[in-house]
Design a protein around this motif. Structure first.
Motif, PDB file in Angstrom:
ATOM      1  N   ARG A 232       0.756  -1.290  -0.103  1.00 35.06           N
ATOM      2  CA  ARG A 232       0.038   0.287   0.042  1.00 35.06           C
ATOM      3  C   ARG A 232       0.822   1.457   0.047  1.00 35.06           C
ATOM      4  O   ARG A 232       2.076   0.981   0.029  1.00 35.06           O
ATOM      5  CB  ARG A 232      -0.936  -0.268   1.422  1.00 35.06           C
ATOM      6  CG  ARG A 232      -0.489   0.166   2.576  1.00 35.06           C
ATOM      7  CD  ARG A 232      -1.071   0.359   3.993  1.00 35.06           C
ATOM      8  NE  ARG A 232      -0.116   0.547   4.986  1.00 35.06           N
ATOM      9  CZ  ARG A 232       0.143   1.645   5.573  1.00 35.06           C
ATOM     10  NH1 ARG A 232       0.875   2.003   4.506  1.00 35.06           N
ATOM     11  NH2 ARG A 232       0.726   1.230   6.729  1.00 35.06           N
ATOM     12  N   CYS A 233       0.096   2.275   0.045  1.00 37.00           N
ATOM     13  CA  CYS A 233       1.237   3.614  -0.227  1.00 37.00           C
ATOM     14  C   CYS A 233       1.764   4.110   1.456  1.00 37.00           C
ATOM     15  O   CYS A 233       1.169   3.659   2.101  1.00 37.00           O
ATOM     16  CB  CYS A 233       0.727   4.656  -0.821  1.00 37.00           C
ATOM     17  SG  CYS A 233      -0.178   4.957  -2.903  1.00 37.00           S
ATOM     18  N   TRP A 234       3.195   4.264   1.230  1.00 33.17           N
ATOM     19  CA  TRP A 234       3.488   5.067   2.730  1.00 33.17           C
ATOM     20  C   TRP A 234       2.340   6.533   3.236  1.00 33.17           C
ATOM     21  O   TRP A 234       2.256   7.078   2.201  1.00 33.17           O
ATOM     22  CB  TRP A 234       4.240   5.808   2.536  1.00 33.17           C
ATOM     23  CG  TRP A 234       5.882   5.576   4.026  1.00 33.17           C
ATOM     24  CD1 TRP A 234       5.813   4.780   3.591  1.00 33.17           C
ATOM     25  CD2 TRP A 234       5.869   6.961   4.052  1.00 33.17           C
ATOM     26  NE1 TRP A 234       7.081   5.352   5.128  1.00 33.17           N
ATOM     27  CE2 TRP A 234       6.468   7.202   5.292  1.00 33.17           C
ATOM     28  CE3 TRP A 234       4.876   8.443   3.721  1.00 33.17           C
ATOM     29  CZ2 TRP A 234       6.769   8.424   6.035  1.00 33.17           C
ATOM     30  CZ3 TRP A 234       5.513  10.093   4.134  1.00 33.17           C
ATOM     31  CH2 TRP A 234       6.187   9.644   5.664  1.00 33.17           C
TER      32      TRP A 234
ATOM     33  N   LEU B 253     -11.086   2.767  -0.954  1.00 33.78           N
ATOM     34  CA  LEU B 253     -10.699   1.676  -0.624  1.00 33.78           C
ATOM     35  C   LEU B 253     -11.098   1.273  -2.287  1.00 33.78           C
ATOM     36  O   LEU B 253     -11.640   1.375  -3.163  1.00 33.78           O
ATOM     37  CB  LEU B 253     -11.810   1.284   0.021  1.00 33.78           C
ATOM     38  CG  LEU B 253     -12.206   2.240   1.177  1.00 33.78           C
ATOM     39  CD1 LEU B 253     -12.889   0.818   2.153  1.00 33.78           C
ATOM     40  CD2 LEU B 253     -10.636   0.966   1.926  1.00 33.78           C
ATOM     41  N   ASP B 254     -10.865  -0.021  -2.694  1.00 36.55           N
ATOM     42  CA  ASP B 254     -10.910  -0.215  -4.122  1.00 36.55           C
ATOM     43  C   ASP B 254     -12.278  -1.476  -4.678  1.00 36.55           C
ATOM     44  O   ASP B 254     -13.575  -0.752  -3.227  1.00 36.55           O
ATOM     45  CB  ASP B 254     -10.625  -1.690  -4.710  1.00 36.55           C
ATOM     46  CG  ASP B 254      -9.971  -2.820  -3.712  1.00 36.55           C
ATOM     47  OD1 ASP B 254     -10.578  -3.480  -2.910  1.00 36.55           O
ATOM     48  OD2 ASP B 254      -8.331  -3.643  -3.806  1.00 36.55           O
ATOM     49  N   SER B 255     -12.419  -2.012  -5.975  1.00 39.95           N
ATOM     50  CA  SER B 255     -14.092  -2.414  -5.902  1.00 39.95           C
ATOM     51  C   SER B 255     -14.534  -3.351  -4.738  1.00 39.95           C
ATOM     52  O   SER B 255     -15.695  -3.778  -4.543  1.00 39.95           O
ATOM     53  CB  SER B 255     -14.251  -3.162  -7.005  1.00 39.95           C
ATOM     54  OG  SER B 255     -13.022  -3.754  -6.946  1.00 39.95           O
TER      55      SER B 255
ATOM     56  N   PRO C 102      -7.905  -1.182   0.942  1.00 41.88           N
ATOM     57  CA  PRO C 102      -7.143  -0.288   0.254  1.00 41.88           C
ATOM     58  C   PRO C 102      -6.213   0.043  -0.694  1.00 41.88           C
ATOM     59  O   PRO C 102      -6.038  -1.382  -0.858  1.00 41.88           O
ATOM     60  CB  PRO C 102      -6.257  -0.672   1.305  1.00 41.88           C
ATOM     61  CG  PRO C 102      -6.843  -0.997   2.731  1.00 41.88           C
ATOM     62  CD  PRO C 102      -7.397  -2.311   2.290  1.00 41.88           C
ATOM     63  N   GLU C 103      -6.401   0.951  -1.720  1.00 43.55           N
ATOM     64  CA  GLU C 103      -5.942   0.407  -2.645  1.00 43.55           C
ATOM     65  C   GLU C 103      -3.795   0.431  -2.790  1.00 43.55           C
ATOM     66  O   GLU C 103      -4.438   0.643  -1.575  1.00 43.55           O
ATOM     67  CB  GLU C 103      -5.949   1.983  -2.943  1.00 43.55           C
ATOM     68  CG  GLU C 103      -7.527   2.316  -3.734  1.00 43.55           C
ATOM     69  CD  GLU C 103      -7.699   2.451  -5.499  1.00 43.55           C
ATOM     70  OE1 GLU C 103      -6.651   1.462  -5.575  1.00 43.55           O
ATOM     71  OE2 GLU C 103      -8.805   2.105  -6.348  1.00 43.55           O
ATOM     72  N   LYS C 104      -3.852   0.400  -3.892  1.00 44.03           N
ATOM     73  CA  LYS C 104      -2.451  -0.557  -4.401  1.00 44.03           C
ATOM     74  C   LYS C 104      -1.761   0.615  -4.248  1.00 44.03           C
ATOM     75  O   LYS C 104      -0.031   1.020  -3.745  1.00 44.03           O
ATOM     76  CB  LYS C 104      -2.249  -1.639  -4.328  1.00 44.03           C
ATOM     77  CG  LYS C 104      -2.386  -2.589  -3.494  1.00 44.03           C
ATOM     78  CD  LYS C 104      -2.863  -4.490  -4.312  1.00 44.03           C
ATOM     79  CE  LYS C 104      -2.698  -5.765  -4.037  1.00 44.03           C
ATOM     80  NZ  LYS C 104      -2.378  -7.092  -4.383  1.00 44.03           N
ATOM     81  N   CYS C 105      -2.334   1.382  -5.000  1.00 41.94           N
ATOM     82  CA  CYS C 105      -1.299   2.432  -5.788  1.00 41.94           C
ATOM     83  C   CYS C 105      -2.175   3.932  -5.544  1.00 41.94           C
ATOM     84  O   CYS C 105      -1.162   4.654  -6.240  1.00 41.94           O
ATOM     85  CB  CYS C 105      -1.364   2.040  -7.241  1.00 41.94           C
ATOM     86  SG  CYS C 105      -0.645   0.085  -7.328  1.00 41.94           S
ATOM     87  N   HIS C 106      -2.917   3.696  -4.770  1.00 39.48           N
ATOM     88  CA  HIS C 106      -3.262   5.046  -4.549  1.00 39.48           C
ATOM     89  C   HIS C 106      -3.237   5.900  -2.596  1.00 39.48           C
ATOM     90  O   HIS C 106      -3.778   5.288  -2.080  1.00 39.48           O
ATOM     91  CB  HIS C 106      -4.967   5.887  -4.996  1.00 39.48           C
ATOM     92  CG  HIS C 106      -4.065   5.503  -7.113  1.00 39.48           C
ATOM     93  ND1 HIS C 106      -4.266   4.367  -7.490  1.00 39.48           N
ATOM     94  CD2 HIS C 106      -4.548   6.678  -8.239  1.00 39.48           C
ATOM     95  CE1 HIS C 106      -4.570   5.061  -9.196  1.00 39.48           C
ATOM     96  NE2 HIS C 106      -3.492   6.154  -8.901  1.00 39.48           N
ATOM     97  N   ARG C 107      -3.688   7.034  -2.474  1.00 38.91           N
ATOM     98  CA  ARG C 107      -4.041   7.715  -1.558  1.00 38.91           C
ATOM     99  C   ARG C 107      -4.866   8.862  -1.231  1.00 38.91           C
ATOM    100  O   ARG C 107      -4.784   9.674  -2.295  1.00 38.91           O
ATOM    101  CB  ARG C 107      -2.629   7.296  -0.260  1.00 38.91           C
ATOM    102  CG  ARG C 107      -1.382   8.558  -1.129  1.00 38.91           C
ATOM    103  CD  ARG C 107      -0.571   9.082  -0.107  1.00 38.91           C
ATOM    104  NE  ARG C 107       0.773  10.141  -0.822  1.00 38.91           N
ATOM    105  CZ  ARG C 107       1.890  10.382   0.010  1.00 38.91           C
ATOM    106  NH1 ARG C 107       1.669   9.623   0.676  1.00 38.91           N
ATOM    107  NH2 ARG C 107       2.391  11.335  -0.471  1.00 38.91           N
ATOM    108  N   PHE C 108      -5.499   9.047  -0.750  1.00 40.91           N
ATOM    109  CA  PHE C 108      -5.620  10.245  -0.297  1.00 40.91           C
ATOM    110  C   PHE C 108      -4.919  11.428  -0.342  1.00 40.91           C
ATOM    111  O   PHE C 108      -3.937  12.055   0.345  1.00 40.91           O
ATOM    112  CB  PHE C 108      -6.962  10.644   1.027  1.00 40.91           C
ATOM    113  CG  PHE C 108      -8.249  10.119   0.727  1.00 40.91           C
ATOM    114  CD1 PHE C 108      -8.499   9.690  -0.376  1.00 40.91           C
ATOM    115  CD2 PHE C 108      -8.326   8.702   1.919  1.00 40.91           C
ATOM    116  CE1 PHE C 108     -10.152   8.912  -0.629  1.00 40.91           C
ATOM    117  CE2 PHE C 108      -9.528   8.607   2.071  1.00 40.91           C
ATOM    118  CZ  PHE C 108     -10.791   8.344   0.559  1.00 40.91           C
TER     119      PHE C 108
END
Length: 237
Positions: free
Chosen positions: A14-16, A45-47, A51-57
């Motif tokens: 996940r993103c740092w 969150l993904d579908s 938690p998304e693996k490539c994006h963060r807020f």
């Protein structure tokens, strides 16, 4: 090739996140928020509601703390790529080339490039060393005889006998003796074989099936190999 399934494994990631993974400044260290809460406001969150693996807020979404299990449309919130890197699950693999060089998300293609270069090197090496092997075989007596050059093959055999201290062999080693001795190999060389011949005898058929099975396993893609092995990953302690 089999080792690549482990050295190029893609662990959970996940993103740092600054407020979660920064050792010096972390809201989690104050005990005010749980790790679940910090992750919820930091990573969309993904579908599958993971938690998304490539994006963060882009900024912490504090209002998400009060939704009580409901999830808004994450596409409406501002997100960014993992500009500060990733945090990896180390429960299965402490280190791989993926974690060392961050070959995930937009850089995931480079993982396939490394596999392509390996297979390309194998192909080029097979061609080069196969050619070098044929050059060496051309000097052997067996090769010369099978390729319809019995006189040259006989000369090579006599040279080998002389070097090995068998000088009297020259009188007994004639073309007729050589031809009769290698009659079976000469007939085998003239026989045209097909792929079906690999499955005619039980032992050869068993070996071909086993080798094909091993080749299929070792050629399997590392990412697919590890997909089912990845545990559910959210945090790194």
């Amino acid at each position: 090739m089999l080792l690549e399934n482990f050295t190029a494994a893609v662990p959970g990631h996940r993103c740092w996140v600054h407020i979660l993974d920064n050792d010096t400044v972390s809201v989690n260290g104050t005990g005010i928020l749980s790790q679940d809460a910090v992750l919820r406001i930091s990573i969309p969150l993904d579908s599958n509601l993971r938690p998304e693996k490539c994006h963060r807020f882009l900024h912490p979404q504090w209002h998400l703390l009060h939704l009580n299990g409901t999830f808004p449309n994450m596409s409406e919130l501002d997100t960014e790529a993992c500009v500060n890197g990733w945090v990896y699950d180390q429960s299965s693999f402490s280190s791989t080339i993926v974690t060392e060089w961050d070959l995930v998300c937009e850089f995931q293609l480079l993982n396939s490039v490394s596999k392509f270069l390996f297979m390309a090197g194998t192909l080029v090496g097979s061609i080069i060393y196969g050619h070098l092997s044929d050059r060496w075989l051309m000097e052997s007596a067996r090769w010369l005889i099978i390729t319809n050059k019995p006189e040259d093959g006989l000369k090579e055999l006599r040279k080998a006998a002389h070097r090995n201290g068998k000088k009297d062999v020259g009188d007994t080693l004639t073309l007729e003796v050589l031809t009769s001795t290698m009659q079976e190999e000469l007939e085998a060389a003239r026989t045209k074989h097909t792929v079906c011949d690999l499955f005619r005898t039980p032992n050869l058929r068993k070996r071909i099936c086993l080798l094909s099975f091993v080749r299929l396993i070792t050629g399997d893609d590392a990412e697919n190999f590890n997909h089912d092995l990845q545990p559910s990953f959210l945090f790194m302690a």
